[in-house]
Design an enzyme around this catalytic site. Structure first.
Site, PDB file in Angstrom:
ATOM      1  CD  GLU A  74      -2.351   1.318   2.840  1.00  0.00           C
ATOM      2  OE1 GLU A  74      -2.257   0.349   3.613  1.00  0.00           O
ATOM      3  OE2 GLU A  74      -3.022   2.339   3.103  1.00  0.00           O
TER       4      GLU A  74
ATOM      5  CG  ASP B  90      -4.455   2.816   8.355  1.00  0.00           C
ATOM      6  OD1 ASP B  90      -4.707   1.960   7.461  1.00  0.00           O
ATOM      7  OD2 ASP B  90      -3.844   3.863   8.121  1.00  0.00           O
TER       8      ASP B  90
END
Ligand code: 0RA
Length: 655
Positions: A440, A515
């Site tokens: 990511e 997260d």
């Protein structure tokens, strides 16, 4: 507690079977991890469900007790208490001490039981510290207790403390079993509330009219969750409605068909939605067949044949038009198929694929007849036209997708250039060792490129969130650059063309922040693999990388912490004067830190993604991104913490 006078040596010999179970528990329950632990409950619940399936019982109560034991209670006929003619022990004792004893008491109906795959109550007994069974039958109440004992330095599982004893009167009949799983056998003896809840709900859907009560009396359970009751008079029709709650349906009532052919019982509930994907769940004798099999082939054939015929008859398909294919009727299909049969053969990687060839014809026959009958009424014309126009849309897109794929292929062949820039490939040629990290964010991607072992680790950074595949058709997915890059990097194609033999990396590791965004990206990627490269998951090639959440350190000690639960323990280990660094994202780590914690095969921990995890991710995506706002709100409230790493339960901890 009474003195434990166990049976004498001769009886212990009889118990050799149970000792074998303790010696190799894996052979009987698959694993001694959480799955195996829960298997004990399913084993007992299966027996009660059998009693219900035969019409003798309509209520089953499963309780998790405060002392860690589990009770499964039913209001069936009660296990027979008479003395076995040759073994000279009560039938109850036979059931709990002999492997595969269930069959001896079976009558014809009973033989459909989910217990066919089951190894029986005796295995639960063998793997318990103690087990107590209470039987109410013929106006009397009986009880018997078994214990795991040590004798002459040897441990014996499930030894009767005394023969079956009459302990009082009874008005109703039934069986109640309580056991305490042996913590020297199982890696954990903590049951998972959610897992049990889901399974019991599923069983209630599959066994209509049976009331299944789940009571969780353990300490940490909230009052509101202590007792849940499932009872569905609509059975699998209710199941389909439940799954379609967050979707837009094309017609109101699921189509329900049931019948029997050559001794094979078949029931199906079907409803189409405007979604572009399908949700087909199948069960054989109450056991989920996640990998599909011959019964699903039969369902597909029936749908394809009958709907094509009806399309011709109604003029939806003209003479010049080609037939629709099975996938066209599967688009937007939600279906639950249940089959009950004898001599079941399970195949496949996880033994969840039905192999019996006779099931195909039985399912196809029952469902074809049922559909023809259903659509012969003039009241169902509107439903038919909805289904046919859905198939028409699917067929058009199928054609468009074919063209798009052709273009993609040509494009990829021509300009590998943009890809080369993003993908940092590895130099080693052994695909079995090679790993692809899908990372990511560009910044973390950059760190990973620096930190990795170039010989076998490739890195593919994703810029932003990849396209959400929900509500997208395959042609749109193929136009998305992020997915195109993944497809090209893996080299194994997509959808029907997917071919594992061409896979360039045998470990595909998703590396996202711990997260909410990271969880979302993970779910999108898993959904993508689940829909378009399912084998990648079923063959065990997809992993979740676990970056640490904290570093706890002091002078020359440092310890990385991967979950909030472990933090306190780590602090204790490091001791007074410690400091804590919290990692908010992968991008915050240095090259060395990333290697030490997340990339290095000797230190990292990976979670291998199972097909259940991926299905769960898909469900989360469907609800979160789907049309139904209320369902979405409810889901978010219920699962507010959707960062939990344990959304992706470890099925095999990879290194
Ligand atoms: C075989 C025969 C009969 C009862 C059962 C099995 C039975 C087993 C279990 C296991 C859990 N609950 C159960 N309830 C019933 C009775 C046959 C008869 O009454 O004639």
């Amino acid at each position: 507690m009474a003195e434990h006078k166990s049976y004498d040596a001769k009886d212990i010999q009889v118990l050799e079977g149970l000792d074998a179970v303790r010696l190799r528990p894996g052979m009987y329950i698959g694993t001694t991890g959480p799955k195996g632990l829960h298997h004990l409950i399913w084993e007992l619940v299966d027996n009660a469900i059998d009693e219900a399936a035969n019409g003798y019982c309509d209520r089953i109560i499963v309780s998790l007790n405060a002392d860690g034991s589990v009770t499964v209670e039913d209001n069936g006929r009660g296990i027979p208490v008479d003395i076995h003619p040759t073994l000279k022990i009560s039938a109850v004792e036979v059931v709990y001490t002999k492997l595969h004893a269930g069959g001896k008491f079976n009558n014809e109906n009973y033989a459909y039981s989910g217990g066919l795959h089951g190894v029986g109550a005796s295995v639960v007994n063998a793997l318990s510290k103690w087990l107590v069974v209470e039987v109410c039958r013929g106006g009397k109440k009986y009880s018997m207790r078994f214990e795991t004992i040590t004798k002459n330095g040897k441990v014996h599982g499930g030894v009767p403390v005394a023969p079956l004893t009459e302990v009082g009167k009874a008005i109703k009949s039934g069986t109640k079993v309580t056991y305490l799983a042996d913590d020297t056998i199982f890696e954990t003896v903590e049951y998972e509330h959610e897992t049990i809840l889901k399974k019991l709900r599923e069983l209630a859907f599959l066994n209509k009219g049976v009331e299944i009560v789940f009571i969780d009396n353990r300490k940490n359970i909230e009052e509101s969750q202590r007792c849940v009751t499932f009872k569905y008079e609509g059975g699998i029709v209710d199941f389909v409605k439940f799954m379609n709650e967050s979707k837009t349906v094309l017609y109101d009532k699921p189509i329900y068909i049931e019948g029997e052919r050559n001794g094979i019982k078949v029931a199906v509930a079907i409803e189409h939605t405007d979604s572009y994907t399908d949700n087909v769940f199948s069960y054989v004798n109450n056991i989920p067949t996640t990998e599909g099999g011959t019964h699903e082939v039969g369902l597909r054939s029936a749908l394809t044949r009958v709907f094509n015929d009806l399309a011709r008859k109604t003029g939806a398909l003209k003479d010049k038009d080609a037939n629709y294919i099975g996938d066209d009727f599967k688009e937007g299909l939600t279906a639950v198929l249940i089959v009950k049969m004898k001599n079941v053969q399970f195949e496949g990687q996880t033994k969840t694929k039905l192999g019996n060839p006779e099931a195909k014809n039985a399912v196809e026959g029952v469902i074809s007849d049922g559909l023809v009958e259903y659509f012969s009424s003039n009241k169902t014309g509107k439903i038919l036209s909805q289904i046919l126009s859905k198939a028409e849309g699917a067929a058009k897109v199928r054609e468009a997708a074919r063209k798009a794929k052709e273009i993609t292929r040509q494009k990829n062949a021509l300009d590998g250039a943009p890809l080369v820039g993003k993908l940092a490939s590895c130099t080693g040629k052994n695909v079995e060792n090679n790993e692809l990290f899908i990372v990511e964010g560009n910044s973390a991607g950059g760190t990973a490129k620096q930190a990795r072992d170039r010989f076998f680790q490739a890195v593919l950074p994703l810029r932003g969130k990849p396209l959400n595949v929900e509500k997208k058709r395959i042609d749109q997915v193929l136009q998305n650059e992020e997915f195109r890059t993944i497809i090209t990097a893996l080299n194994a194609g997509i959808g029907e063309d997917f071919n594992l033999a061409n896979l360039k990396y045998h470990k595909v590791i998703i590396l996202a922040d711990a997260d909410q965004d990271g969880a979302h990206i993970r779910a999108i990627l898993l959904t993508f693999f689940y829909r378009y490269m399912r084998e990648l998951i079923t063959e065990g090639h997809v992993y979740i990388g676990m970056p640490p959440l904290y570093k706890v350190y002091k002078k020359d000690v440092e310890e990385y912490v991967y979950s909030d639960n472990e933090l306190d323990a780590a602090i204790e280990r490091v001791g007074k004067g410690y400091g804590i660094q919290r990692y908010k994202g992968l991008g915050e780590m240095s090259n060395d830190q990333l290697w030490d914690t997340t990339l290095n095969p000797d230190a990292r921990s990976l979670i291998r993604v199972s097909i259940e995890d991926a299905a769960e991710a898909e469900k989360m995506i469907t609800v979160l991104m789907g049309d139904n706002i209320d369902a979405r709100k409810a889901y978010i409230t219920e699962n507010a913490d959707f960062n939990k790493v344990d959304n992706f339960k470890p099925t095999a901890a990879g290194k």
